[in-house]
Design a protein around this motif. Sequence first.
Motif, PDB file in Angstrom:
ATOM      1  N   UNK A   1       0.751  -1.193  -0.538  1.00  0.00           N
ATOM      2  CA  UNK A   1      -0.354  -0.152   0.264  1.00  0.00           C
ATOM      3  C   UNK A   1       0.402   0.940  -0.488  1.00  0.00           C
ATOM      4  N   UNK A   2      -0.006   2.644   0.063  1.00  0.00           N
ATOM      5  CA  UNK A   2       0.453   3.460  -0.079  1.00  0.00           C
ATOM      6  C   UNK A   2       1.533   3.606   1.034  1.00  0.00           C
ATOM      7  N   UNK A   3       2.479   4.980   1.002  1.00  0.00           N
ATOM      8  CA  UNK A   3       2.804   5.329   2.693  1.00  0.00           C
ATOM      9  C   UNK A   3       1.775   6.209   3.625  1.00  0.00           C
ATOM     10  N   UNK A   4       1.834   6.260   4.832  1.00  0.00           N
ATOM     11  CA  UNK A   4       0.773   6.951   5.688  1.00  0.00           C
ATOM     12  C   UNK A   4       2.014   7.806   6.149  1.00  0.00           C
ATOM     13  N   UNK A   5       1.938   8.900   5.596  1.00  0.00           N
ATOM     14  CA  UNK A   5       2.780   9.954   5.694  1.00  0.00           C
ATOM     15  C   UNK A   5       2.616  10.991   7.302  1.00  0.00           C
ATOM     16  N   UNK A   6       3.287  11.407   7.790  1.00  0.00           N
ATOM     17  CA  UNK A   6       3.124  13.131   8.809  1.00  0.00           C
ATOM     18  C   UNK A   6       4.757  13.235   9.404  1.00  0.00           C
ATOM     19  N   UNK A   7       4.118  14.842   9.794  1.00  0.00           N
ATOM     20  CA  UNK A   7       5.085  15.540   9.356  1.00  0.00           C
ATOM     21  C   UNK A   7       5.398  15.923  10.692  1.00  0.00           C
ATOM     22  N   UNK A   8       6.797  15.828  11.496  1.00  0.00           N
ATOM     23  CA  UNK A   8       7.631  16.496  12.964  1.00  0.00           C
ATOM     24  C   UNK A   8       7.821  17.837  12.552  1.00  0.00           C
ATOM     25  N   UNK A   9       7.258  18.866  13.437  1.00  0.00           N
ATOM     26  CA  UNK A   9       8.309  20.091  12.879  1.00  0.00           C
ATOM     27  C   UNK A   9       8.635  20.559  14.746  1.00  0.00           C
ATOM     28  N   UNK A  10       9.825  21.182  14.895  1.00  0.00           N
ATOM     29  CA  UNK A  10      10.567  21.449  15.841  1.00  0.00           C
ATOM     30  C   UNK A  10      10.965  22.795  15.514  1.00  0.00           C
ATOM     31  N   UNK A  11      10.463  23.627  16.610  1.00  0.00           N
ATOM     32  CA  UNK A  11      11.815  24.749  17.132  1.00  0.00           C
ATOM     33  C   UNK A  11      13.489  24.661  17.626  1.00  0.00           C
ATOM     34  N   UNK A  12      14.282  25.044  17.921  1.00  0.00           N
ATOM     35  CA  UNK A  12      15.804  24.223  18.251  1.00  0.00           C
ATOM     36  C   UNK A  12      16.373  25.956  18.502  1.00  0.00           C
ATOM     37  N   UNK A  13      16.499  26.421  19.050  1.00  0.00           N
ATOM     38  CA  UNK A  13      17.185  27.578  19.752  1.00  0.00           C
ATOM     39  C   UNK A  13      17.848  27.377  21.220  1.00  0.00           C
ATOM     40  N   UNK A  14      17.115  28.495  22.415  1.00  0.00           N
ATOM     41  CA  UNK A  14      17.207  28.844  22.978  1.00  0.00           C
ATOM     42  C   UNK A  14      16.268  27.606  24.063  1.00  0.00           C
ATOM     43  N   UNK A  15      16.819  27.189  25.083  1.00  0.00           N
ATOM     44  CA  UNK A  15      16.083  26.116  26.141  1.00  0.00           C
ATOM     45  C   UNK A  15      14.717  26.340  25.791  1.00  0.00           C
ATOM     46  N   UNK A  16      13.714  27.620  26.230  1.00  0.00           N
ATOM     47  CA  UNK A  16      12.384  28.544  26.383  1.00  0.00           C
ATOM     48  C   UNK A  16      12.005  28.285  25.467  1.00  0.00           C
TER      49      UNK A  16
ATOM     50  N   UNK B   1      12.101  26.210  22.955  1.00  0.00           N
ATOM     51  CA  UNK B   1      12.530  24.813  21.964  1.00  0.00           C
ATOM     52  C   UNK B   1      10.789  23.735  22.194  1.00  0.00           C
ATOM     53  N   UNK B   2      10.834  23.426  21.099  1.00  0.00           N
ATOM     54  CA  UNK B   2       8.987  23.120  21.175  1.00  0.00           C
ATOM     55  C   UNK B   2       8.925  22.054  19.926  1.00  0.00           C
ATOM     56  N   UNK B   3       8.308  20.264  20.018  1.00  0.00           N
ATOM     57  CA  UNK B   3       7.649  19.899  18.822  1.00  0.00           C
ATOM     58  C   UNK B   3       7.016  19.455  18.925  1.00  0.00           C
ATOM     59  N   UNK B   4       5.866  19.507  17.180  1.00  0.00           N
ATOM     60  CA  UNK B   4       4.312  19.124  17.408  1.00  0.00           C
ATOM     61  C   UNK B   4       4.375  17.872  15.788  1.00  0.00           C
ATOM     62  N   UNK B   5       3.673  17.612  15.647  1.00  0.00           N
ATOM     63  CA  UNK B   5       4.007  16.948  14.821  1.00  0.00           C
ATOM     64  C   UNK B   5       2.888  16.717  14.033  1.00  0.00           C
ATOM     65  N   UNK B   6       2.185  16.332  12.810  1.00  0.00           N
ATOM     66  CA  UNK B   6       0.464  16.084  12.318  1.00  0.00           C
ATOM     67  C   UNK B   6       0.087  14.326  12.530  1.00  0.00           C
TER      68      UNK B   6
END
Length: 579
Positions: free
Chosen positions: A473-488, A490-495
């Motif tokens: 079957x075709x893939x089941x894609x999802x995307x991860x987005x992350x902010x990198x920088x100073x500790x405060x 930083x954050x991760x999210x995903x679809x």
Amino acid sequence: MTKQAYEFCFCYRRMFKLRMAEPPEDIVSLFNEYSDNGVMTVERLHKFLVEFQGEDKATLEYAQAIFNSLKHHHVFHRRGLHLDAFFRYLFGDLNPPLAPVGVHHDMKAPLAHYFLYTGHNSYLTGNQLSSASSIDPIIKALRSGVRVIELDLWPNSKKNDVEVYHGGTMTSPVELIKCLEAIKENAFYASDYPVIITFEDHLDSFLQAKVAQMVNTTFGNILFPGTDFIEFPSPESLKRKILISTKPPKESGDNIREEETNEQKVKDFTDISALTLGDKSESRNMIKDDEQIQENGMEEEEEEEEAVIPEYKKLISIHAVKQKGGLESLLKGDSKRVARLSLKEQKLETAVRTRATDIIRFTQKNLLRVYPKGTRILSSNYDPFIGWTHGAQMVAFNMQGYGRYLWMMQGMFRANGGCGYLKKPDFLLKNGPNNEVFDPSIKGKVKKTLKIKLYMGDGWHLEFHHTHFNQYSPPDFFTKLQILGVPVDRRKVKTVPIEDQWVPLWNEEFEFQLTVPELALLRIEVRDYNMSRRHDFGGQTCLPISELQGGIRAIPLYNKKGEKYKYVKLLMCIQLIGK
């Protein structure tokens, strides 16, 4: 063909049937807003670029150039673009996420005011213990924009010539002269700004003299002469120059001492006895040697009772120093000259816990080089923000492998035209009214808000075999987005994963609050979801937020090695709100 075989074949083809990319609703609405009767003229395209995309300097001629690149595909009576052509433009190479402004930072400040794209053990083709030494990784690094190349200098077996290899390991050597010639031929391929060669020197005076002759003969007038700087010159003044950085001869006044015992240096290796490089006891000894060699900068630069070679001394324009009293003494800033200090990653991590502001003050005038710990046998890397947020100019990386930290490094240096030099933010260079300096551990006010709407992705079916991700079957894609920088920040999210689609349509929105946008990166990674939690890799990129263009943008993705895919892209809307 039997009925069963036919049914299987039909089912197989049905499962892999490709849904073609279609414009999301937002794109259709925008097209309708900036078109007339289903046609977008050049004038309307220009208006869209200025008003919605925020390209204030876009000219009518630029809009015409975009139009010309598309018109042989989708033109309606030569009057303008159809919706499909507009969608093709938005998803194309002419609509990048980073502003195509070239070198635009102030390049006339001292070298200490910049982050430099820096390599570690630049000659190695693979792991740190047994890979070959070669000019190929040096060439690749320089052509990708790296500006600092590290060479380890050792006598050959006959003690009459100089070779480059990782001492105390099974890495094979390459002749120094070949490395120097490769640097000369490729130094300014990606950038005219200076290349710095850091020598880790394990030579006697006879071979130091030979190195001096090689370097002078190879580089000639592009070699910047050795000197003691009270303040470093600027990248602009050093264009198309090569500088040598290593420890000065003993007469220069540096009092070298050992800061760590050998037992302390090899402490990190207690968990690596499972290495399968021949006999285990032999492997442990080899690893210990590897750690001792890796302790470069302050630790590796031991003095030998050798005669001072004037020709060799004259090569050195950036002095690597370690004064009596070690880090504490250096951070006091008592020296009248500027120099380069090297710290391994753990030592910096320890130092910033109690001396963070002192380190930033030190890097306002001097160069700080951070390098990987010796246990990174497979050429892995560390979080570069430990160095960057404390002003370290030379965050030295193993460029031979891959991984998220190397992707971050590559993303950071996509800024400023990819020239390999990034001007540090003013808050790392200037003190406050009470002489206070920036402290990355303290939460500041939110300066900008980054809003992202991730519409869709496309191109995988052109880049991968149809069974690459899933056999049936075709893939089941999802995307991860992350902010990198100073500790405060930083954050991760995903679809959510989009099931069985080569062209995933997410239409998800995210918002990130940024206190230090000047040092922030947006990291993006696409994966194919599966129940085993071993989500197959589908592409990645890192983008410096300081150079993101607003509006709807096509985001090209890269493979694990940092090579851009020809077709794979994401489509997203970017808004950066704030001062």
